[in-house]
Scaffold this motif. Sequence first.
Motif, PDB file in Angstrom:
ATOM      1  N   LEU A   1       0.846  -1.190   0.000  1.00  0.00           N
ATOM      2  CA  LEU A   1       0.000   0.000   0.000  1.00  0.00           C
ATOM      3  C   LEU A   1       0.883   1.242   0.000  1.00  0.00           C
ATOM      4  O   LEU A   1       2.010   1.200   0.520  1.00  0.00           O
ATOM      5  N   PRO A   2       0.387   2.365  -0.517  1.00  0.00           N
ATOM      6  CA  PRO A   2       1.190   3.594  -0.527  1.00  0.00           C
ATOM      7  C   PRO A   2       1.477   4.106   0.884  1.00  0.00           C
ATOM      8  O   PRO A   2       0.654   3.943   1.796  1.00  0.00           O
ATOM      9  N   ALA A   3       2.632   4.727   1.048  1.00  0.00           N
ATOM     10  CA  ALA A   3       3.060   5.224   2.357  1.00  0.00           C
ATOM     11  C   ALA A   3       2.139   6.315   2.897  1.00  0.00           C
ATOM     12  O   ALA A   3       1.995   6.470   4.108  1.00  0.00           O
ATOM     13  N   ASP A   4       1.494   7.058   2.008  1.00  0.00           N
ATOM     14  CA  ASP A   4       0.628   8.160   2.453  1.00  0.00           C
ATOM     15  C   ASP A   4      -0.849   7.745   2.578  1.00  0.00           C
ATOM     16  O   ASP A   4      -1.737   8.583   2.603  1.00  0.00           O
ATOM     17  N   LEU A   5      -1.089   6.459   2.691  1.00  0.00           N
ATOM     18  CA  LEU A   5      -2.452   5.940   2.805  1.00  0.00           C
ATOM     19  C   LEU A   5      -3.146   6.526   4.041  1.00  0.00           C
ATOM     20  O   LEU A   5      -2.585   6.476   5.140  1.00  0.00           O
ATOM     21  N   PRO A   6      -4.360   7.070   3.905  1.00  0.00           N
ATOM     22  CA  PRO A   6      -5.087   7.604   5.069  1.00  0.00           C
ATOM     23  C   PRO A   6      -5.718   6.461   5.885  1.00  0.00           C
ATOM     24  O   PRO A   6      -6.921   6.198   5.816  1.00  0.00           O
ATOM     25  N   VAL A   7      -4.895   5.790   6.659  1.00  0.00           N
ATOM     26  CA  VAL A   7      -5.274   4.568   7.363  1.00  0.00           C
ATOM     27  C   VAL A   7      -6.506   4.770   8.243  1.00  0.00           C
ATOM     28  O   VAL A   7      -7.479   4.012   8.151  1.00  0.00           O
ATOM     29  N   ALA A   8      -6.485   5.775   9.108  1.00  0.00           N
ATOM     30  CA  ALA A   8      -7.617   5.991  10.032  1.00  0.00           C
ATOM     31  C   ALA A   8      -8.907   6.250   9.264  1.00  0.00           C
ATOM     32  O   ALA A   8      -9.968   5.719   9.617  1.00  0.00           O
ATOM     33  N   ALA A   9      -8.834   7.045   8.204  1.00  0.00           N
ATOM     34  CA  ALA A   9     -10.037   7.356   7.426  1.00  0.00           C
ATOM     35  C   ALA A   9     -10.609   6.096   6.770  1.00  0.00           C
ATOM     36  O   ALA A   9     -11.832   5.917   6.713  1.00  0.00           O
ATOM     37  N   ILE A  10      -9.741   5.218   6.308  1.00  0.00           N
ATOM     38  CA  ILE A  10     -10.217   3.982   5.668  1.00  0.00           C
ATOM     39  C   ILE A  10     -10.898   3.080   6.688  1.00  0.00           C
ATOM     40  O   ILE A  10     -11.998   2.583   6.450  1.00  0.00           O
ATOM     41  N   VAL A  11     -10.263   2.885   7.832  1.00  0.00           N
ATOM     42  CA  VAL A  11     -10.842   2.007   8.856  1.00  0.00           C
ATOM     43  C   VAL A  11     -12.184   2.572   9.336  1.00  0.00           C
ATOM     44  O   VAL A  11     -13.161   1.830   9.485  1.00  0.00           O
ATOM     45  N   GLU A  12     -12.261   3.873   9.552  1.00  0.00           N
ATOM     46  CA  GLU A  12     -13.525   4.483   9.979  1.00  0.00           C
ATOM     47  C   GLU A  12     -14.583   4.386   8.881  1.00  0.00           C
ATOM     48  O   GLU A  12     -15.763   4.181   9.173  1.00  0.00           O
TER      49      GLU A  12
ATOM     50  N   GLU B   1     -15.741  -6.219  -2.782  1.00  0.00           N
ATOM     51  CA  GLU B   1     -15.639  -4.961  -3.535  1.00  0.00           C
ATOM     52  C   GLU B   1     -15.063  -3.850  -2.654  1.00  0.00           C
ATOM     53  O   GLU B   1     -14.233  -3.064  -3.112  1.00  0.00           O
ATOM     54  N   LEU B   2     -15.506  -3.796  -1.405  1.00  0.00           N
ATOM     55  CA  LEU B   2     -15.012  -2.781  -0.485  1.00  0.00           C
ATOM     56  C   LEU B   2     -13.515  -2.969  -0.229  1.00  0.00           C
ATOM     57  O   LEU B   2     -12.739  -2.016  -0.306  1.00  0.00           O
ATOM     58  N   ALA B   3     -13.095  -4.194   0.045  1.00  0.00           N
ATOM     59  CA  ALA B   3     -11.670  -4.473   0.254  1.00  0.00           C
ATOM     60  C   ALA B   3     -10.889  -4.191  -1.032  1.00  0.00           C
ATOM     61  O   ALA B   3      -9.746  -3.734  -0.983  1.00  0.00           O
ATOM     62  N   GLY B   4     -11.529  -4.413  -2.182  1.00  0.00           N
ATOM     63  CA  GLY B   4     -10.889  -4.188  -3.467  1.00  0.00           C
ATOM     64  C   GLY B   4     -10.639  -2.720  -3.791  1.00  0.00           C
ATOM     65  O   GLY B   4      -9.920  -2.399  -4.746  1.00  0.00           O
ATOM     66  N   LEU B   5     -11.213  -1.827  -3.018  1.00  0.00           N
ATOM     67  CA  LEU B   5     -10.972  -0.404  -3.221  1.00  0.00           C
ATOM     68  C   LEU B   5      -9.609   0.049  -2.702  1.00  0.00           C
ATOM     69  O   LEU B   5      -9.176   1.168  -3.007  1.00  0.00           O
ATOM     70  N   LEU B   6      -8.949  -0.794  -1.924  1.00  0.00           N
ATOM     71  CA  LEU B   6      -7.621  -0.447  -1.438  1.00  0.00           C
ATOM     72  C   LEU B   6      -6.664  -0.291  -2.634  1.00  0.00           C
ATOM     73  O   LEU B   6      -6.687  -1.121  -3.555  1.00  0.00           O
ATOM     74  N   PRO B   7      -5.818   0.721  -2.600  1.00  0.00           N
ATOM     75  CA  PRO B   7      -4.862   0.924  -3.711  1.00  0.00           C
ATOM     76  C   PRO B   7      -3.654  -0.008  -3.597  1.00  0.00           C
ATOM     77  O   PRO B   7      -2.526   0.423  -3.344  1.00  0.00           O
TER      78      PRO B   7
END
Length: 188
Positions: free
Chosen positions: A144-155, A179-185
């Motif tokens: 995953l990219p280093a700048d991934l907005p982790v908290a925003a994704i989990v929320e 499909e939701l998990a597939g949205l991860l870059p």
Amino acid sequence: MTKRPRSGPRRDPLAHEAILSAARDLVAEVGYDQATVEAIAARAGVGKMTVYRWWPNKAAVVTEAVADRLAPPPVPDTGSVGEDALEYLRGLVRTLTLLGDPTVVAGALAERGEDGRMALRDILRDRFEPGTQLLRRGVERGELPADLPVAAIVESWAGYALYRIVFLQEEPSDTDLRELAGLLPVRS
């Protein structure tokens, strides 16, 4: 005549477990809305007042009855961040649809008012850490990219699950979760 000392709110462990078991079974059979304190007490073989002595309402009994099933799950580690995310989402949905009924958690916590909202917040907060860990591990592995907005994704995952379960009163399908998990870059 000597008055017998009042036993107060002490719980007979056998009666306590019988009530919790009856609540779980009854909700699984007839759904949260149709389960009543009277029916729980009858199934447990205790008086209705015994239930009310220990819990203020049906929501509190059911919440305690399923509390052991609300424990945070371990962080999935399948070796693939996409598969980990899918397992995480499945676990989140299982938590919010206890006993296979989307109305259990939502109904029980809504009836408890502010206490219910706080309980739901705590249940979800306990699940944020495993989601955060799996995404950070994906970043560390380079998936995953280093700048991934982790908290925003989990929320947002929690928000999606709550919307489907609480407001639409339907469990997301496995296809929806894929499909939701597939949205991860995910990087190839």
